[in-house]
Every structure is written in structure tokens, then in C-alpha cells.
Write a protein that holds these residues in place. Structure first.
Motif, PDB file in Angstrom:
ATOM      1  N   HIS A 209     -12.126 -54.286  -3.772  1.00  0.00           N
ATOM      2  CA  HIS A 209     -12.382 -52.993  -3.624  1.00  0.00           C
ATOM      3  C   HIS A 209     -13.700 -52.759  -2.999  1.00  0.00           C
ATOM      4  O   HIS A 209     -14.855 -52.975  -3.772  1.00  0.00           O
TER       5      HIS A 209
ATOM      6  N   GLN B 276     -16.411 -38.814   0.457  1.00  0.00           N
ATOM      7  CA  GLN B 276     -17.759 -39.255   1.035  1.00  0.00           C
ATOM      8  C   GLN B 276     -18.246 -37.854   2.224  1.00  0.00           C
ATOM      9  O   GLN B 276     -19.272 -38.038   2.587  1.00  0.00           O
TER      10      GLN B 276
ATOM     11  N   TRP C  93     -11.213 -40.926  -1.723  1.00  0.00           N
ATOM     12  CA  TRP C  93     -12.523 -41.446  -1.698  1.00  0.00           C
ATOM     13  C   TRP C  93     -13.175 -40.915  -0.245  1.00  0.00           C
ATOM     14  O   TRP C  93     -14.390 -40.597  -0.090  1.00  0.00           O
ATOM     15  N   ASP C  94     -12.392 -41.188   0.850  1.00  0.00           N
ATOM     16  CA  ASP C  94     -12.926 -40.568   2.034  1.00  0.00           C
ATOM     17  C   ASP C  94     -13.234 -39.083   2.136  1.00  0.00           C
ATOM     18  O   ASP C  94     -14.392 -38.668   2.841  1.00  0.00           O
TER      19      ASP C  94
ATOM     20  N   TYR D  66     -11.059 -43.402  -7.706  1.00  0.00           N
ATOM     21  CA  TYR D  66     -11.625 -44.735  -7.488  1.00  0.00           C
ATOM     22  C   TYR D  66     -10.724 -45.842  -6.677  1.00  0.00           C
ATOM     23  O   TYR D  66     -11.148 -46.518  -5.994  1.00  0.00           O
ATOM     24  N   TRP D  67      -9.420 -45.438  -6.791  1.00  0.00           N
ATOM     25  CA  TRP D  67      -8.509 -46.270  -6.093  1.00  0.00           C
ATOM     26  C   TRP D  67      -7.848 -45.821  -4.976  1.00  0.00           C
ATOM     27  O   TRP D  67      -7.566 -46.776  -3.917  1.00  0.00           O
TER      28      TRP D  67
ATOM     29  N   VAL E 292     -16.353 -50.160  -0.421  1.00  0.00           N
ATOM     30  CA  VAL E 292     -16.728 -48.564   0.264  1.00  0.00           C
ATOM     31  C   VAL E 292     -16.944 -48.969   1.653  1.00  0.00           C
ATOM     32  O   VAL E 292     -17.701 -49.433   2.096  1.00  0.00           O
TER      33      VAL E 292
ATOM     34  N   GLU F  83      -7.715 -44.345  -1.335  1.00  0.00           N
ATOM     35  CA  GLU F  83      -8.783 -44.388  -0.199  1.00  0.00           C
ATOM     36  C   GLU F  83      -8.831 -42.917   0.271  1.00  0.00           C
ATOM     37  O   GLU F  83     -10.139 -42.533   0.559  1.00  0.00           O
TER      38      GLU F  83
ATOM     39  N   ASN G 176     -19.992 -43.329  -5.629  1.00  0.00           N
ATOM     40  CA  ASN G 176     -18.860 -43.154  -6.447  1.00  0.00           C
ATOM     41  C   ASN G 176     -19.147 -42.707  -7.967  1.00  0.00           C
ATOM     42  O   ASN G 176     -19.511 -43.772  -8.606  1.00  0.00           O
TER      43      ASN G 176
END
Length: 424
Positions: A33, A210, A206-207, A200-201, A35, A203, A218
Motif C-alpha cells: 500500500h 489529497q 484517498w484521492d 486507508y484502503w 500513496v 483509493e 493520511n
């Protein structure tokens, strides 16, 4: 879409199967995993997070991902030179992808900043996504202590679920353990797990994070994911014990049922809005934050029913003091870490700028202190017969029926048997 499918049905068994599947995937692939900060740059950095002690030097290295046709000059600059300064430029060699080019960083003042890079080399590509977060601290030794403190409270909180499970197993009873607390607790940790796993998992989530925090880290770590899933499993085991062991007529209150129904209806409505609006009203990151709000609300009220039940029964029998002591230990070390971090990073806003997190920690510790006082001071020497009013009531009814069958009136007072030796 993974979130939608994963939470289409909100039964406990469905959620548990989904969480266990995600846990398996996490165990298999967490080492892979990473980033992704951008795929347009042909320059890699050794780390995106560097800690430097004030007045000392730190370093990281750069390396080209492709063999350059000619040497490339990379310029470096700090967005906050009063915190950390970098050497102004380095040269990336040609015809190699193995050579590391070291960059020196000097810690000027306690705080954080970002070291950014740019280059006129077309071969290196766009370096706007390549950066290093630098944290200048008072003491690197204190940073190590902070990590140790973090593992202490993580271990204490993780183990805190077991004393109650063991106590229930030994007694073969859950009398004294409030069922409203069980309902609030598993709801809170399911919500917490969904938030952690999603951020966390998944994507796409998470994008989105960001985009809002391009230089942020994170906030969810691997141990957060494992802790929350572990908590859900142990809460489920405790609820199963409540279903099979003697519960003395205890049940979940209507107030608790209504609150939990409203909480999950709120989540479902947010899910529908997110999916139906195609993320124009709420995106998946916003949807995940709704779980954190549920966790926050539940944490504020979950201890109240147990504290009130102890007060009414004038006993803490059935409520594990080991659970309380470990939770108190975890909470105390968590607050200690927050203050140590704030001092070492000169970031007091992380405490007082986020009153919710700080307030929740203090609030939980306050209830732990109340439980400790109830157990060791207020109700320490209460007789066992006062500890189970619901069982005593059932026993009284059974005795009355037995007397009636034997022709003895249940209305006869105990005084009518004074002077009678039960052994004769």
C-alpha cells in the motif's frame, strides 16, 4: 461503488463479513500500500516525511526513475524557511537510475514545512507532486518516547475489551452489564471501522482527501484499521454472550433503540444522497465523515446508561473494573502523547485547535474515574443480595409459589417463623 455495495444492508452479520474480508485483503497486501503522489514525475524521493531536531542536520536522497540523456539541475526551496532550509540545488547525473543524490536539510525553528522541487529538465517531467514534509522538533529522543507512549495506549485500549468477555464467561451471566452500552459501543466501532477502512484502503477516497490536503499525511494508520476491526469483533462476542448467558431480565431500552435507528437512518440517507447525486452534493469522503460524526455522538453518551445502572443497583458487580482501568490507562497515555507532540512540534493548535478530540478524551477519562469511584469507594462493601434486584425478585416469586403449593400462605410474614430452627 465499493462503499455503496459494502453498506447496502446494515445488518451486523453483513457488516462483519465485509470487515473480515477487508481485513484479509489488508493482511495480504498492506506492504504494497503506497500513496501515489503523481505519475508525471520521473524523480523519486527516499521519504516524504523527515524529522529533524532543531539546530541539527537531516537528509534525504533523490534518484531518477529513467536514464537521463544529460545532467539535470533540480532546485529546492522551503515554503517556510524559518522552520527548515534546504540546499538550493542538486545535480541529477545522466545515464543511470542507481545513483542517489543526497539533499541536506537544516532544522532552523520548531515546526513543520514542505520542501518543494522544480526543474527545467523535460526528462524529469513535472515535479509539482514531488515534495518532502519536514518536521523540526525540540528533541528526537522525545520523538521516540512519543512513539512508545503511542504503542502503550494502543495496547491498553486493545486489551481493554477482554476483561469483560472473560468476566462474562466465568460468571455465565451478563447481569450488571448494561445492554444500552453494548448497543452504543458496537455502533460506534462499526462507524469507526468504516471510516478507517474507507480512508486507508479505498483509493478514490484517498484521492479526494489529497485534493483537499495536497501536502497532508493520511490521518488513518494501519494500527487504526486493525484496532477498530478488532473492537468490532470483541463487541460482537460480548453481545453474543448477552444472548446466551443469564441476563436477569435486562434488555435494550427504547431510548437506545430510537437513537441507534436514527443514527443508521442518517447514514443510509447520506449514502443515498451521495450515490444519487453522483457526488455533486456529497462525495465519498464527505460520506465517510458522517461515520465519524456517528462515532463522536455515540462516544458522548455510551457510558451514561452503565453509570446510571450502577447507581440504581448500588453495585458494579457484572461490570468489569479491568475494562475500566485499561481504558483509563489508554486514555491517559493518549492525552499524554497529545501534549508531548504539541510541545515537541510546537503545535499547540493540535490540542486546543481541535477541542472535539481533546474533549472526547477528557470526557472518557472522566467516566472511567467515576466507574473507579463507584467500584472502589461508593459500592465496595455492598452485600451480594443487593447486587441483583431482578434476580432476587424472581427468587421471591419462586419461593412464594413453592409455599402456596405446600399450603403455606405467601402473606405470612417472616416473623411467624421466629424461633423455629431450620435444622429441626
Amino acid at each position: 461503488m465499493e462503499i455503496k455495495n459494502g453498506h447496502k444492508h446494515f445488518s451486523t452479520s453483513h457488516i462483519m463479513r465485509t470487515l473480515l474480508l477487508w481485513t484479509f485483503l489488508l493482511l495480504c497486501d498492506f506492504e504494497n500500500h503506497v500513496v501515489v503522489t503523481g505519475n508525471s514525475a520521473n524523480l523519486s524521493v527516499s521519504t516524504q516525511d523527515l524529522t529533524v531536531q532543531k539546530g541539527e542536520m537531516g537528509r534525504f536522497w533523490l534518484r531518477s526513475k529513467v536514464e537521463l540523456g544529460e545532467e539535470a539541475e533540480v532546485n529546492l526551496f522551503s515554503d517556510y524557511p524559518m522552520k527548515a532550509a534546504a540546499q538550493p540545488k542538486v545535480i541529477i547525473p545522466k545515464n543511470t537510475t542507481d545513483q542517489k543524490v543526497h539533499v541536506n536539510i537544516s532544522g532552523v525553528g520548531v515546526g513543520s514545512c514542505n520542501i518543494k522541487l522544480n526543474s527545467s529538465s523535460e526528462e524529469l517531467g513535472n515535479l509539482s507532486s514531488v515534495f518532502v514534509r519536514v518536521q523540526v522538533v525540540h528533541s528526537e529522543a522525545l520523538s521516540i518516547i512519543i512513539i512508545i507512549v503511542g504503542w502503550i495506549y494502543f495496547a491498553a485500549w486493545s486489551v481493554s475489551f477482554y476483561p469483560q468477555v472473560i468476566l462474562n464467561f466465568r460468571r455465565k451471566s451478563v447481569v450488571g452489564l448494561n445492554f444500552d452500552f453494548l448497543g452504543y459501543n458496537i455502533t460506534g466501532f462499526i462507524a469507526y471501522s468504516c471510516f478507517n477502512i474507507g480512508l486507508y484502503w479505498i483509493e478514490p477516497v484517498w484521492d479526494e482527501y489529497q485534493k483537499l490536503h495536497p501536502y497532508g499525511v493520511n490521518p488513518v494508520l494501519l494500527n487504526d484499521v486493525f484496532f477498530s476491526i478488532h473492537a468490532v469483533i470483541l463487541c460482537t462476542i460480548t453481545i453474543l454472550q448477552a444472548l446466551i448467558y443469564d441476563r436477569g431480565g435486562q434488555k435494550v431500552s427504547w431510548v437506545c433503540k430510537i437513537i441507534l435507528i436514527l443514527a443508521w437512518v442518517f447514514i443510509i440517507i447520506c449514502l443515498v444522497i451521495t450515490a444519487a447525486s453522483k457526488q455533486t452534493v456529497l462525495n465519498w469522503l464527505d460520506f465517510l465523515y458522517m461515520f465519524s460524526y456517528v462515532k463522536l455522538a455515540v462516544t458522548l453518551i455510551k457510558y451514561m446508561p452503565q453509570a446510571y445502572m450502577n447507581y440504581r443497583r448500588k453495585s458494579t458487580d457484572g461490570w468489569s473494573i479491568g475494562n475500566v482501568l485499561l481504558d483509563f490507562t489508554g486514555g491517559a497515555f493518549s492525552l499524554l502523547q497529545m501534549f508531548l507532540l504539541a510541545y515537541n512540534n510546537n503545535d499547540w493548535a493540535s490540542i486546543f485547535g481541535d477541542p472535539t478530540k481533546f474533549g472526547l478524551g477528557v470526557f472518557s477519562i472522566a467516566f472511567d474515574i467515576l466507574f473507579i469511584i463507584q467500584h472502589y469507594v461508593l459500592y465496595r462493601n455492598h452485600d451480594p443480595e443487593h447486587r441483583y434486584p431482578e434476580i432476587n425478585e424472581k427468587a421471591s416469586l419462586i419461593n412464594n409459589k413453592t409455599r402456596e403449593k405446600n399450603g403455606i400462605s405467601s402473606s405470612m410474614g417472616s416473623g411467624e417463623f421466629e424461633g423455629i430452627d431450620p435444622d429441626n
